[in-house]
Design an enzyme around this catalytic site. Structure first.
Site, PDB file in Angstrom:
ATOM      1  N   ARG A  87      37.172  30.065  43.943  1.00 12.86           N
ATOM      2  CA  ARG A  87      37.986  31.042  44.675  1.00 12.86           C
ATOM      3  C   ARG A  87      39.228  31.434  43.880  1.00 12.86           C
ATOM      4  NH1 ARG A  87      34.234  33.175  46.678  1.00 12.86           N
ATOM      5  NH2 ARG A  87      33.213  32.216  48.411  1.00 12.86           N
ATOM      6  N   GLU A  90      38.002  33.821  41.373  1.00 13.02           N
ATOM      7  CA  GLU A  90      37.778  35.112  42.020  1.00 13.02           C
ATOM      8  C   GLU A  90      39.098  35.857  42.236  1.00 13.02           C
ATOM      9  OE1 GLU A  90      36.365  34.882  46.068  1.00 13.02           O
ATOM     10  OE2 GLU A  90      35.249  36.744  45.810  1.00 13.02           O
ATOM     11  N   SER A 113      55.319  31.890  32.086  1.00 15.59           N
ATOM     12  CA  SER A 113      55.061  30.608  31.443  1.00 15.59           C
ATOM     13  C   SER A 113      54.206  29.718  32.327  1.00 15.59           C
ATOM     14  CB  SER A 113      56.386  29.902  31.147  1.00 15.59           C
ATOM     15  OG  SER A 113      56.138  28.611  30.633  1.00 15.59           O
TER      16      SER A 113
END
Length: 150
Positions: A87, A90, A113
């Site tokens: 997920r 995604e 960073s």
């Protein structure tokens, strides 16, 4: 006109000096959603597509293309199989380009960073089911294009 051609078309926004926020405000959508949609990650409702096409000076043939459901994240590649990790993968596939664009628009040419960095995960109660809130907090690092001394 294809979605890929529309996604690659950033010249219209830049030529008109429109910010992502101005486009988002015009269609009453969150800026991150708007960026991701214009980068080809969400279908844009026809009414909103008309507004954006008008603002950007694009051909009206772009409206139905913007309204089609895209192949989010591009063509399938090897992805992590753990559902929780997948997920996050995604999320970056769908919103990564939008996050990048917004960082550059708000901070300039640089990166967030991952070394000077913190992350927090919280539970937020919600009537439709608890929400997971992930906060990524990284120092902005501008690119420094100076040559090293020899």
């Amino acid at each position: 006109m294809t979605r890929e051609q529309l996604t690659a078309e950033q010249a219209a926004r830049l030529a008109k000096q429109l910010t992502w926020q101005q486009l988002a405000d015009a269609i009453d959508r969150p800026v991150m959603w708007t960026i991701a949609a214009l980068l080809g990650q969400h279908p844009i409702p026809v009414d909103s597509g008309k507004v954006l096409v008008d603002m950007l000076g694009l051909d009206e043939a772009a409206i139905p293309v913007l309204a089609t459901v895209p192949m989010r994240g591009g063509l399938p590649t090897a992805v992590p199989t753990d559902p929780t990790i997948y997920r996050f993968y995604e999320v970056l596939q769908v919103y990564g380009g939008a996050i990048k664009e917004l960082i550059h628009e708000e901070f300039g040419d640089g990166i967030m960073s991952a070394i000077n960095f913190s992350i927090d995960v919280q539970r937020k109660p919600h009537p439709a089911g608890d929400r997971v809130v992930v906060t990524l907090d990284g120092k902005f690092l501008p690119y420094d294009w100076t040559a090293a001394e020899v």
